[in-house]
Write a protein that holds these residues in place. Sequence first.
Motif, short mmCIF file in Angstrom:
data_model
loop_
_atom_site.label_atom_id
_atom_site.label_comp_id
_atom_site.label_asym_id
_atom_site.label_seq_id
_atom_site.Cartn_x
_atom_site.Cartn_y
_atom_site.Cartn_z
N PHE A 28 0.82 -1.19 0.00
CA PHE A 28 0.00 0.00 0.00
C PHE A 28 0.87 1.26 0.00
CE2 PHE A 28 -3.52 2.57 2.19
CZ PHE A 28 -4.07 2.95 0.97
N HIS A 29 1.96 1.23 0.75
CA HIS A 29 2.91 2.36 0.77
C HIS A 29 3.42 2.62 -0.65
CE1 HIS A 29 6.30 4.91 1.75
NE2 HIS A 29 7.11 4.02 1.21
N GLU A 30 3.83 1.59 -1.34
CA GLU A 30 4.32 1.75 -2.72
C GLU A 30 3.22 2.29 -3.63
OE1 GLU A 30 7.45 1.61 -3.58
OE2 GLU A 30 8.03 0.92 -1.57
N LEU A 31 2.01 1.79 -3.47
CA LEU A 31 0.88 2.25 -4.27
C LEU A 31 0.63 3.75 -4.03
CD1 LEU A 31 -2.45 0.55 -4.95
CD2 LEU A 31 -2.51 2.78 -3.88
N ILE A 32 0.66 4.17 -2.79
CA ILE A 32 0.45 5.59 -2.47
C ILE A 32 1.56 6.44 -3.09
CG2 ILE A 32 0.42 7.30 -0.61
CD1 ILE A 32 -1.03 5.15 1.11
N MET A 33 2.80 6.02 -2.94
CA MET A 33 3.91 6.80 -3.49
C MET A 33 3.84 6.88 -5.01
SD MET A 33 5.37 7.99 -0.83
CE MET A 33 6.81 8.73 -1.57
N ASP A 34 3.43 5.79 -5.65
CA ASP A 34 3.30 5.78 -7.12
C ASP A 34 2.10 6.62 -7.58
OD1 ASP A 34 5.50 4.14 -7.33
OD2 ASP A 34 4.33 2.31 -7.66
N SER A 35 1.03 6.60 -6.82
CA SER A 35 -0.21 7.28 -7.21
C SER A 35 -0.22 8.76 -6.85
CB SER A 35 -1.42 6.61 -6.54
OG SER A 35 -1.49 5.26 -6.91
N GLY A 36 0.58 9.14 -5.89
CA GLY A 36 0.58 10.52 -5.42
C GLY A 36 1.94 11.18 -5.54
N PRO A 37 2.36 11.46 -6.77
CA PRO A 37 3.65 12.15 -6.93
C PRO A 37 3.67 13.44 -6.12
CG PRO A 37 2.71 11.58 -9.07
CD PRO A 37 1.66 11.29 -8.04
N GLY A 38 4.76 13.68 -5.47
CA GLY A 38 4.88 14.88 -4.65
C GLY A 38 4.50 14.67 -3.20
N LEU A 39 3.97 13.50 -2.87
CA LEU A 39 3.66 13.22 -1.46
C LEU A 39 4.94 12.90 -0.70
CD1 LEU A 39 0.42 11.06 -1.63
CD2 LEU A 39 0.64 13.46 -0.99
N THR A 40 4.99 13.34 0.53
CA THR A 40 6.13 13.07 1.39
C THR A 40 5.69 12.11 2.48
OG1 THR A 40 6.94 15.32 1.01
CG2 THR A 40 7.84 14.14 2.90
N PRO A 41 6.34 10.94 2.58
CA PRO A 41 5.97 10.01 3.65
C PRO A 41 6.46 10.51 5.00
CG PRO A 41 7.85 9.16 2.43
CD PRO A 41 7.43 10.43 1.75
N ARG A 42 5.66 10.25 6.00
CA ARG A 42 6.01 10.58 7.39
C ARG A 42 5.08 9.79 8.29
NH1 ARG A 42 3.37 16.25 9.14
NH2 ARG A 42 3.48 15.16 11.10
N THR A 43 5.30 9.81 9.57
CA THR A 43 4.32 9.22 10.47
C THR A 43 3.49 10.33 11.08
OG1 THR A 43 5.94 9.18 12.26
CG2 THR A 43 5.63 7.13 11.01
N TRP A 44 2.27 9.97 11.43
CA TRP A 44 1.32 10.92 12.01
C TRP A 44 0.59 10.16 13.10
CZ3 TRP A 44 -4.18 12.13 10.55
CH2 TRP A 44 -4.56 13.42 10.93
N TYR A 45 0.80 10.55 14.33
CA TYR A 45 0.25 9.82 15.48
C TYR A 45 0.64 8.33 15.42
CZ TYR A 45 -2.48 14.06 16.11
OH TYR A 45 -2.85 15.38 16.27
N GLY A 46 1.85 8.07 14.93
CA GLY A 46 2.39 6.73 14.86
C GLY A 46 1.96 5.93 13.65
N MET A 47 1.12 6.51 12.79
CA MET A 47 0.62 5.81 11.60
C MET A 47 1.36 6.27 10.35
SD MET A 47 -3.48 6.05 12.34
CE MET A 47 -3.42 7.81 12.69
N PRO A 48 1.50 5.38 9.35
CA PRO A 48 2.05 5.82 8.07
C PRO A 48 1.13 6.90 7.49
CG PRO A 48 2.00 3.43 8.19
CD PRO A 48 1.21 3.95 9.36
N ALA A 49 1.74 8.01 7.09
CA ALA A 49 0.97 9.14 6.56
C ALA A 49 1.74 9.77 5.41
CB ALA A 49 0.72 10.16 7.67
N TYR A 50 1.02 10.60 4.65
CA TYR A 50 1.59 11.20 3.44
C TYR A 50 1.15 12.65 3.38
CZ TYR A 50 2.38 6.35 2.88
OH TYR A 50 2.80 5.08 3.12
N ALA A 51 2.15 13.54 3.23
CA ALA A 51 1.89 14.97 3.27
C ALA A 51 2.12 15.60 1.90
CB ALA A 51 2.79 15.63 4.30
N LYS A 52 1.39 16.67 1.67
CA LYS A 52 1.58 17.50 0.48
C LYS A 52 1.73 18.93 0.99
CE LYS A 52 -0.55 18.92 -3.83
NZ LYS A 52 -1.72 18.81 -4.71
#
Length: 115
Positions: A29-53
């Motif tokens: 799912f992480h790979e899918l998000i990174m491929d589908s959302g160019p420009g997203l920055t991975p990070r954690t948010w309240y301990g969960m995998p999250a993606y910022a723009k």
Amino acid sequence: MADTTDGEAEVREAIAEMEAPFPEVGERFHELIMDSGPGLTPRTWYGMPAYAKDGKVVCFFNAEKGYMSFALTEDANLSVNEDASHQLIEASWYFTELDDATEEKLSEIVRKAVT
């Protein structure tokens, strides 16, 4: 805010800590998000995998109680629901595995959420 490299490591660590079988699903799912959302920055948010723009978290996921959840935040493009005939906005989804149809739908949601 952590740089992309640190965020990537944090996200992968959070995924690795999920109960089985979700680390494998989370990695996909992480790979899918990174491929589908160019420009997203991975990070954690309240301990969960999250993606910022632009520094704001737009989506995140978590695994617990036998399923995985994926959600959008108020900073995402929330017009993912093409049926504007009601005021309810779809912003959270649950799944247990990533089959082709689920991957396709989630990829579409991510693409729309970051536009």
